[in-house]
Design a protein around this motif. Structure first.
Motif, mmCIF file in Angstrom:
data_model
loop_
_atom_site.group_PDB
_atom_site.id
_atom_site.type_symbol
_atom_site.label_atom_id
_atom_site.label_comp_id
_atom_site.label_asym_id
_atom_site.label_seq_id
_atom_site.Cartn_x
_atom_site.Cartn_y
_atom_site.Cartn_z
ATOM 1 N N ARG A 354 38.050 32.313 75.156
ATOM 2 C CA ARG A 354 38.076 31.749 76.513
ATOM 3 C C ARG A 354 37.565 32.786 77.509
ATOM 4 N NH1 ARG A 354 42.431 33.669 79.567
ATOM 5 N NH2 ARG A 354 43.805 34.995 78.368
ATOM 6 N N GLU A 355 37.274 32.296 78.710
ATOM 7 C CA GLU A 355 36.832 33.198 79.769
ATOM 8 C C GLU A 355 38.010 34.060 80.237
ATOM 9 O OE1 GLU A 355 33.985 31.944 83.025
ATOM 10 O OE2 GLU A 355 35.855 32.092 84.169
ATOM 11 N N ILE A 356 37.739 35.327 80.522
ATOM 12 C CA ILE A 356 38.797 36.237 80.985
ATOM 13 C C ILE A 356 38.447 36.720 82.386
ATOM 14 C CG2 ILE A 356 40.054 38.396 80.511
ATOM 15 C CD1 ILE A 356 40.339 36.854 78.052
ATOM 16 N N ALA A 357 39.402 36.619 83.288
ATOM 17 C CA ALA A 357 39.186 37.106 84.657
ATOM 18 C C ALA A 357 39.229 38.632 84.652
ATOM 19 C CB ALA A 357 40.280 36.575 85.572
ATOM 20 N N ALA A 358 38.336 39.245 85.441
ATOM 21 C CA ALA A 358 38.275 40.720 85.469
ATOM 22 C C ALA A 358 39.413 41.285 86.286
ATOM 23 C CB ALA A 358 36.943 41.160 86.031
#
Ligand SMILES: NC(=O)c1ccc[n+]([C@@H]2O[C@H](COP(=O)([O-])OP(=O)(O)OC[C@H]3O[C@@H](n4cnc5c(N)ncnc54)[C@H](O)[C@@H]3O)[C@@H](O)[C@H]2O)c1
Length: 358
Positions: A354-358
């Protein structure tokens, strides 16, 4: 500032990059390499003899204890970059570390803290920044020639590029990652450099090891190899790196592709763009700028000859100038820390799907 006559180098690692890149790079910059080190002492001695280096050590601590040495390069397997660089800084040496900077952001932070505490310079051999094409593109971005650059598309495709199969290169404990750390770090650093190290919003990454596991795509780089060793790293890394300003970096790198090799950097902007492709345009003039002119698109072949020098030699020469106070530190460890954080996010995203927030 260090006296020009007394600056002396030690080279840690006598594998491919130590022998082909670091020792010749220091020597071309007019710096005496007074010692080399390799865990394989016979290799260190043979490289020392070949390249006229007086001393050869098997233990890096012995080289670091040598008071004649002011600056060292670290061309060792990735997992040793942080501990050996930290030990070298503690021993009072300036350090040019190979890429990838560190195998984790926490280690990268420790390296930076040690450099700050000891007052010794720390840099990373991200030599692609020194190419004339990179500098011309960066200059054009800074001038606003392309408007807002909303996409940096970077790729390095190799069809037979798996280095050192069975050696540390393909062993996750020692390499940290495969193509992502070997060539992905070059293309990511270049994209970040061209865009001025922008803030990252979120990362979606994908890693694959399907080809390497089948021993497809084995290449010639890496001094040690053997088909019996481990292969548990990625051979392909893909990432979408969403920037806080709405832009995107798209990264595709592979060691082993069913397809032709390609190395390309494309910038898409609101008023123009750039395309660096030695494969498409030829090695002599690999760069094109595109811009609007009288309602039509104009193609410009920029002159990159005013930026002489490229590769590891240019990177080392620039580091030496920075040590002497004759120029800025061109590759700052804080920039490499930012890149290391993104590489970590790519791996996290790939694992979690999944996409990971920085
Ligand atoms: N900047 C670039 O373009 C570039 C290009 C190639 C390699 N590199 C980097 O340089 C590093 C080395 O790569 P390489 O291709 O030279 O690898 P290599 O396998 O050819 O050489 C590594 C050397 O390190 C030695 N070594 C291993 N453990 C040691 C220890 N504890 N003490 C002393 N010596 C030890 C090995 O015996 C070997 O000779 C890697 O981090 C790689 O990513 C960077």
């Amino acid at each position: 500032m260090t006296n020009k006559q007394t600056l002396r180098a030690g080279v840690l690692g006598c594998g491919e990059i130590g022998r082909r890149g670091h020792i010749p790079g220091f020597q071309a910059a007019g710096i005496d390499v007074v010692a080399v080190c390799d865990a394989n002492l016979a290799r260190a001695q043979s490289v020392a003899k070949e390249l006229h280096v007086p001393r050869a050590y098997a233990d890096y601590k012995e080289l670091l204890a040598d008071p004649d040495i002011d600056v060292v390069s670290v061309g060792l397997p990735n997992f040793l970059h942080a501990p050996v660089s930290i030990a070298a800084l503690e021993a009072g040496k300036h350090v040019m570390c190979e890429k990838p900077f560190a195998t984790s952001a926490a280690l990268a932070e420790e390296m930076i803290a040690t450099s700050q505490r000891t007052g010794k310079l720390l840099s990373i051999n991200q030599h692609m920044r020194f190419e004339g094409t990179s500098r011309a593109m960066r200059e054009a971005v800074v001038e606003g020639r392309f408007g807002k650059v909303y996409l940096a598309d970077v790729r390095m495709i190799r069809s037979t590029g798996i280095p050192g199969f069975g050696s540390w290169f393909t062993n996750k404990d020692m390499a940290g990652a495969g193509a992502l750390y070997d060539i992905g770090v070059h293309m990511l650093d270049l994209a970040m450099f061209l865009l001025g190290f922008p803030k990252v919003g979120a990362v979606r990454g994908m890693l694959s090891s399907a080809l390497g596991e089948q021993k497809i795509g084995l290449g010639g780089w890496g001094i040690d190899r053997g088909t019996a060793g481990r292969y548990d790293v990625d051979d392909t890394a893909i990432a979408n790196i969403a920037l806080a300003d709405g832009g995107l970096i798209r990264l595709v790198v592979t060691w082993a592709a069913f397809g032709s090799s390609e190395e390309r950097v494309t910038l898409f902007g609101t008023r123009g763009g750039a395309d660096r492709s030695p494969d498409k345009y030829g090695r002599d003039t690999p760069l094109r700028f595109y811009q609007e002119h009288n309602g039509a698109m104009e193609t410009v072949i920029p002159d990159t000859s005013r930026y002489p020098g490229a590769g590891t030699s240019a990177s080392i020469a620039s580091f030496i100038a920075a040590i002497r106070g004759e120029g800025p530190l061109m590759v700052k460890p804080e920039e490499a820390l930012q890149t290391t954080r993104i590489l970590e996010l790519i791996q996290q995203s790939a694992t979690q799907g999944r996409e990971i927030a920085a």
